[in-house]
Design an enzyme around this catalytic site. Structure first.
Site, PDB file in Angstrom:
ATOM      1  N   ALA A  75       0.816  -1.214   0.000  1.00  0.00           N
ATOM      2  CA  ALA A  75       0.000   0.000   0.000  1.00  0.00           C
ATOM      3  C   ALA A  75       0.852   1.267   0.000  1.00  0.00           C
ATOM      4  CB  ALA A  75      -0.938   0.001   1.194  1.00  0.00           C
ATOM      5  N   THR A  76       2.067   1.182   0.485  1.00  0.00           N
ATOM      6  CA  THR A  76       2.935   2.365   0.424  1.00  0.00           C
ATOM      7  C   THR A  76       3.100   2.783  -1.036  1.00  0.00           C
ATOM      8  OG1 THR A  76       4.089   1.782   2.463  1.00  0.00           O
ATOM      9  CG2 THR A  76       5.274   3.224   0.912  1.00  0.00           C
ATOM     10  N   ASN A 151      -5.405   3.413  10.970  1.00  0.00           N
ATOM     11  CA  ASN A 151      -4.648   2.261  11.448  1.00  0.00           C
ATOM     12  C   ASN A 151      -4.191   2.372  12.902  1.00  0.00           C
ATOM     13  OD1 ASN A 151      -3.139   4.339   9.933  1.00  0.00           O
ATOM     14  ND2 ASN A 151      -1.349   3.286  10.737  1.00  0.00           N
ATOM     15  N   GLN A 179      -7.016  -0.877   6.011  1.00  0.00           N
ATOM     16  CA  GLN A 179      -7.419  -1.464   7.289  1.00  0.00           C
ATOM     17  C   GLN A 179      -8.849  -1.980   7.303  1.00  0.00           C
ATOM     18  OE1 GLN A 179      -5.553  -2.229   9.768  1.00  0.00           O
ATOM     19  NE2 GLN A 179      -3.680  -1.077   9.390  1.00  0.00           N
ATOM     20  N   SER A 199      -3.587  -3.635   0.802  1.00  0.00           N
ATOM     21  CA  SER A 199      -2.322  -4.309   1.085  1.00  0.00           C
ATOM     22  C   SER A 199      -2.553  -5.748   1.527  1.00  0.00           C
ATOM     23  CB  SER A 199      -1.595  -3.543   2.201  1.00  0.00           C
ATOM     24  OG  SER A 199      -0.419  -4.231   2.591  1.00  0.00           O
ATOM     25  N   GLY A 200      -1.728  -6.679   1.049  1.00  0.00           N
ATOM     26  CA  GLY A 200      -1.895  -8.103   1.351  1.00  0.00           C
ATOM     27  C   GLY A 200      -1.787  -8.433   2.829  1.00  0.00           C
ATOM     28  N   HIS A 201      -0.788  -7.851   3.498  1.00  0.00           N
ATOM     29  CA  HIS A 201      -0.525  -8.322   4.869  1.00  0.00           C
ATOM     30  C   HIS A 201      -1.420  -7.686   5.929  1.00  0.00           C
ATOM     31  CE1 HIS A 201       2.241  -5.078   6.617  1.00  0.00           C
ATOM     32  NE2 HIS A 201       2.063  -4.674   5.385  1.00  0.00           N
ATOM     33  N   THR A 237       8.417  -7.195 -13.191  1.00  0.00           N
ATOM     34  CA  THR A 237       7.863  -8.542 -13.271  1.00  0.00           C
ATOM     35  C   THR A 237       6.967  -8.806 -12.071  1.00  0.00           C
ATOM     36  OG1 THR A 237       9.860  -9.277 -14.385  1.00  0.00           O
ATOM     37  CG2 THR A 237       8.473 -11.003 -13.408  1.00  0.00           C
ATOM     38  N   CYS A 323       4.781   5.498  16.014  1.00  0.00           N
ATOM     39  CA  CYS A 323       3.855   5.126  14.959  1.00  0.00           C
ATOM     40  C   CYS A 323       4.597   4.701  13.720  1.00  0.00           C
ATOM     41  CB  CYS A 323       2.918   6.274  14.634  1.00  0.00           C
ATOM     42  SG  CYS A 323       3.741   7.674  13.935  1.00  0.00           S
TER      43      CYS A 323
HETATM   44  N1  PMP Z   1      -1.891   2.535   4.872  1.00  0.00           N
HETATM   45  C1  PMP Z   1      -2.286   2.096   6.069  1.00  0.00           C
HETATM   46  C2  PMP Z   1      -3.554   2.632   6.671  1.00  0.00           C
HETATM   47  C3  PMP Z   1      -1.517   1.157   6.755  1.00  0.00           C
HETATM   48  O1  PMP Z   1      -1.927   0.721   7.959  1.00  0.00           O
HETATM   49  C4  PMP Z   1      -0.321   0.684   6.165  1.00  0.00           C
HETATM   50  C5  PMP Z   1       0.564  -0.313   6.869  1.00  0.00           C
HETATM   51  N2  PMP Z   1       0.936   0.099   8.160  1.00  0.00           N
HETATM   52  C6  PMP Z   1       0.046   1.174   4.901  1.00  0.00           C
HETATM   53  C7  PMP Z   1      -0.769   2.105   4.298  1.00  0.00           C
HETATM   54  C8  PMP Z   1       1.289   0.709   4.210  1.00  0.00           C
HETATM   55  O2  PMP Z   1       1.093  -0.582   3.709  1.00  0.00           O
HETATM   56  P1  PMP Z   1       2.293  -1.512   3.215  1.00  0.00           P
HETATM   57  O3  PMP Z   1       2.872  -2.105   4.471  1.00  0.00           O
HETATM   58  O4  PMP Z   1       1.633  -2.533   2.357  1.00  0.00           O
HETATM   59  O5  PMP Z   1       3.255  -0.664   2.480  1.00  0.00           O
END
Ligand code: PMP
Length: 378
Positions: A75-76, A151, A179, A199-201, A237, A323
């Site tokens: 997500a970053t 988050n 989230q 985001s996957g994780h 890729t 944070c």
């Molecule tokens: N947005 C939010 C609201 C998040 O909680 C996070 C992860 N802490 C991110 C973006 C970033 O996601 P990623 O770890 O997949 O880069």
């Protein structure tokens, strides 16, 4: 060997669901060789097919079309791509004060590129001030970034109302939905979002993979240039196993989100009730009414939460003071909702997950209360 700590930090990262792991396994096998962008042989086609099936699962979770989904490293990257690549030339950019750092850090960069930027204030419970949004948009359209849920404190934003205001003003709306998607729904069509990040994780899928939804016809300047993958919008890729894992996690989220939301809301309230009974001056941060089911953020007056956690190596929790890695200051989110630096340093975040049980939250509450009492005695 000491037992693994009780994991209550699911807002930082969720474990890989066993079903997701099984879906990924064949693609981690050496026999699964094949670049998904190699169009001239079967191993390449098979990988490409698996990735396209996963793309359809991601799209289905948010009501999008597969062609509107770009896989990213997380997500970053998705947030960076939406803001830096999605803003039309000369448009201002507005982001809420409690966005994730991967959104907020884009603002100075956008300012350096000549865009006007503004932050949207939030109230005491973390809800964005939409009257300010209306006022800001009265000057003309902008790219607006408003997360679906926070988050750190779990506040769920009034996205439908924000979307209506943006639509009326001709603005583009991006939402960081990282989230919310494991327990709630976001429908990109109903909201007419221009961009959405996930985001996957945070979804019981793998780390290192995420996605950006971009509405069909929306212009995007790529951040990564190279071999023209994903129609030139994001070169590189694609990692077959990770894409398949994200697809499986999205499929599972669609099946489980309602039941998980009920389960987690009950656990969250049980945890807060247990804490409040023993610690009457505990304070809840965020919105009790519009909050993420799995998130409880509390302030413990007079406590240094980071210090307290040193006495609790058997609990994996987060504090509101760190944070983001490397920034020791109080959380920008807790400051934005009006907490003093001392109150922010006294705050803890519980992130409950799919597999958390009543016994887990009871144990966490008892351990925390004991640790505070032990400190009081010294
Ligand atoms: N947005 C939010 C609201 C998040 O909680 C996070 C992860 N802490 C991110 C973006 C970033 O996601 P990623 O770890 O997949 O880069």
């Amino acid at each position: 060997m000491t037992a693994a700590p009780l994991y209550l930090d699911h807002l930082a990262s969720t474990p890989l669901d066993p079903e997701v792991f099984e879906a990924m396994r064949p693609w981690l096998d050496p026999a699964a060789v094949g670049n998904p962008h190699a169009a001239r042989h079967r191993p390449g086609w098979r990988a490409a097919e698996a990735i396209e099936a996963a793309r359809a699962e991601v799209a289905a979770l948010i009501g999008a079309r597969p062609g509107e989904i770009l896989f990213t490293s997380g997500a970053t990257e998705a947030n960076n791509l939406a803001l830096l690549g999605g803003v039309p030339a000369g448009w201002p950019v507005i982001a809420s004060a409690i966005e994730h750092p991967s959104v907020l850090a884009c603002l100075p960069e956008l300012a350096a590129r000549g865009h006007r930027t503004a932050t949207l204030p939030v109230g005491h419970d973390g809800t964005a001030d939409l009257d300010v949004l209306k006022t800001l948009l009265a000057g003309g359209p902008a790219l607006v970034s408003l997360m679906a849920a926070n988050n750190e404190i779990g506040t769920i934003q009034p996205l439908a109302e924000a979307a209506r205001i943006c639509r009326e003003a001709g603005a583009l709306l991006h939402s960081d939905a990282v989230q919310i998607l494991s327990t709630g729904t976001v429908d990109v069509r109903a909201l007419d979002l221009a961009f959405l990040s996930l985001s996957g994780h945070k979804l019981y899928g793998p780390m290192g993979i995420g996605a950006l939804f971009m509405r069909e016809g929306t212009a995007l300047r790529p951040l990564l240039l190279g071999g023209g993958q994903q129609e030139g919008r994001r070169a590189g890729t694609l990692p077959t196993a990770l894409c398949v894992g994200l697809g499986a996690a999205c499929r599972l989220a669609r099946q489980r989100r309602s039941a998980d939301a009920l389960h987690l809301t009950a656990l969250r309230e049980r945890l807060f009730a247990a804490l409040r009974q023993e610690l009457p001056d505990i304070r809840r941060n965020g919105s009790a009414e519009h909050g993420l089911p799995g998130c409880l953020n509390v302030s413990l007056p007079g406590m240094d939460a980071a210090d307290l956690l040193l006495d609790l190596p058997d609990l994996a929790l987060s504090t509101g003071s760190a944070c983001s890695t490397g920034s020791p200051g109080p959380s920008h989110v807790l400051r934005a909702i009006g907490l003093s630096p001392e109150e922010a340093h006294g705050s803890l975040r519980f992130g409950l997950g799919r597999d958390t049980t009543e016994a887990d939250v009871d144990r966490a509450a008892a351990r925390l209360v004991d640790a505070i009492r032990a400190r009081d005695r010294h």
